[in-house]
Scaffold this active site. Structure first.
Site, PDB file in Angstrom:
ATOM      1  CB  THR A 133     -76.490   0.173  43.126  1.00 25.09           C
ATOM      2  OG1 THR A 133     -76.762   0.562  41.798  1.00 25.09           O
ATOM      3  CG2 THR A 133     -77.828  -0.053  43.814  1.00 25.09           C
ATOM      4  CG  ASP A 134     -75.474   4.149  39.445  1.00 20.88           C
ATOM      5  OD1 ASP A 134     -75.922   2.989  39.471  1.00 20.88           O
ATOM      6  OD2 ASP A 134     -74.905   4.634  38.451  1.00 20.88           O
ATOM      7  CD  GLU A 135     -79.083  -0.675  38.697  1.00 21.15           C
ATOM      8  OE1 GLU A 135     -80.245  -1.085  38.655  1.00 21.15           O
ATOM      9  OE2 GLU A 135     -78.121  -1.329  38.260  1.00 21.15           O
ATOM     10  CE1 TYR A 167     -79.069  -4.889  43.325  1.00 20.16           C
ATOM     11  CE2 TYR A 167     -79.162  -3.259  41.572  1.00 20.16           C
ATOM     12  CZ  TYR A 167     -78.475  -3.875  42.602  1.00 20.16           C
ATOM     13  OH  TYR A 167     -77.192  -3.476  42.910  1.00 20.16           O
ATOM     14  CB  ALA A 169     -87.410  -1.017  45.139  1.00 23.79           C
ATOM     15  CE  LYS A 171     -77.383  -2.678  47.312  1.00 23.86           C
ATOM     16  NZ  LYS A 171     -76.461  -3.499  48.163  1.00 23.86           N
ATOM     17  NE  ARG A 231     -77.781   0.649  32.846  1.00 21.71           N
ATOM     18  CZ  ARG A 231     -78.920   1.245  32.443  1.00 21.71           C
ATOM     19  NH1 ARG A 231     -78.935   2.513  32.117  1.00 21.71           N
ATOM     20  NH2 ARG A 231     -80.048   0.556  32.394  1.00 21.71           N
ATOM     21  NE  ARG A 297     -83.008  -5.110  32.953  1.00 23.83           N
ATOM     22  CZ  ARG A 297     -81.749  -4.776  33.300  1.00 23.83           C
ATOM     23  NH1 ARG A 297     -81.447  -3.529  33.617  1.00 23.83           N
ATOM     24  NH2 ARG A 297     -80.802  -5.684  33.359  1.00 23.83           N
TER      25      ARG A 297
END
Ligand code: NAD
Length: 356
Positions: A133-135, A167, A169, A171, A231, A297
């Site tokens: 993911t780009d996250e 999440y 971290a 990935k 996003r 969040r």
């Protein structure tokens, strides 16, 4: 080719499996544990095909993975199995550490043991494609934080990792493991990092399906904070096409960013869904009246945006859907597939807020 797809019963994994079975002559071995996010109903259009086989296996189970490799002898692995919802990772990070880190490690080791025994030719042709993911890159400056004439930066393949959530971290950790297995053991790996996907068969805990279903049921449409988070949205079938191109034509050791060139604020996304519903399923009051603002969040990333020039130039991939066409298709899909929606929400999840 025989492609072992992990997480093939999930949102993106099922799009990948459908794409391969419907558009190529390749075989698919779908390895999925079937967590709450995995649903075999997403595969009914292809599951009778003789080129498709399902194995209900946890990627943390080394013995079962060894059996699957020995039995099916794949030519490539596309690794999508993961815990994928940021809000859930805030409420309970443990499953994310287990599947995303330990599971990826276990899969890498099972793949390496199998790959080591292949002929020199088969070894050279083999691919381990890790879908990420780009996250992992953290977040980018938001337009309201920079001067008007400043060009806003994008994530490139060389952007430093700075994940924000349990999440992302987990990935990021899995991406590092995959690159280490390439460098240390020579396992032929490729990594892709993609922006937010949307489209059919998306579990209704994520923003777009949640808003569509809540809107139709007359429920509130919660917006985190002021809804200004940006996003970069990509239609899931465009992602599936990109992933197949990467696994078949990508360069070993490389990373490819995948994105839709569709930067949208969350509030804009929700309002667009409301106006599509106003047109398709009109009622007395506009759907946008159901919008409410809720607390943000924790650690919420403000902006993601992908520079997808590399995959476009090197592999000649571009998204086919615009956000407008893709979103309309998505809303129409949810309107005609209410049964799928009811079945996947098995009573354990009622679209309640997680990760506060
Ligand atoms: P998803 O949550 O819809 O599906 C995940 C699938 O993995 C499910 O079928 C689940 O049953 C399976 N799974 C979970 N734990 C497992 C385990 N231990 N063993 C075997 N199977 C297991 O996720 P998704 O949205 O389809 O995402 C797929 C991949 O793409 C993930 O790796 C995710 O990080 C990545 N990704 C997602 C997005 C997005 O917008 N959804 C964007 C970029 C990258």
């Amino acid at each position: 080719m025989k492609i072992l797809v992990t997480g093939g019963a999930g949102f993106i994994g099922s799009a990948v499996v459908r794409h391969i079975i419907n558009n190529t002559q390749d075989r698919v071995i779908n390895v999925d544990k079937l967590t709450y996010a995995g649903n075999l109903e997403s595969l009914v259009s292809v599951d009778k095909n003789e080129r498709y086989v399902f194995e209900q296996v946890d990627i943390c189970d080394r013995a079962e993975l060894d059996r699957v490799f020995a039995q099916h002898q794949p030519d490539a692995v596309m690794h999508l199995a993961a815990e994928s919802h940021v809000d859930r990772s805030i409420t309970g990070p443990s499953d994310f550490i287990q599947t995303n880190i330990i599971g990826t490690y276990t899969l890498l080791e099972a793949t390496r043991a199998y790959w080591n025994e292949l002929s020199a030719e088969a070894k050279k042709a083999f691919r381990f494609h890790h879908i990420s993911t780009d996250e992992v890159y953290g977040d980018l400056p938001h337009p309201d934080e920079v001067a008007l004439d400043t060009e806003l930066p994008l994530f490139t393949e060389t952007t430093s990792y700075a994940p924000s959530s349990p999440y992302s971290a987990s990935k990021a950790s899995s991406d590092h493991l995959v690159r280490a297995w390439l460098r240390t053991y020579g396992l032929p790996t490729i990594v892709t990092n993609c922006s937010n996907n949307y489209g059919p068969y998306h579990f209704p805990e994520k923003l777009i399906p949640l808003v569509i279903l809540n809107a139709l049921e007359g429920k509130l449409l919660p917006i985190y904070g002021k809804g200004e988070q940006i996003r970069d949205w990509l239609y899931v079938e465009d992602h599936a096409r990109a992933l197949y191109k990467v696994v078949t034509e990508g360069k070993i050791g490389d990373t490819y960013n995948i994105g839709g060139h569709n930067e949208k604020q969350n509030l804009e996304v929700v309002k667009t869904i409301c106006s599509i519903l106003d047109a398709l399923v009109p009622k007395d009051t506009p759907y946008a009246d159901q919008i409410i603002y809720v607390s943000d969040r924790p650690g919420h990333d403000r902006r993601y945006a992908i520079d997808a020039v590399k995959i476009s130039n090197e592999l000649n991939w571009q998204p086919e859907e615009t956000f407008e066409t893709g979103l309309r298709k998505t809303v129409e899909w949810y309107l005609t597939n209410q049964e799928w929606c009811q079945h996947v929400q098995d009573g354990s999840y009622q679209r309640e807020r997680l990760g506060i």
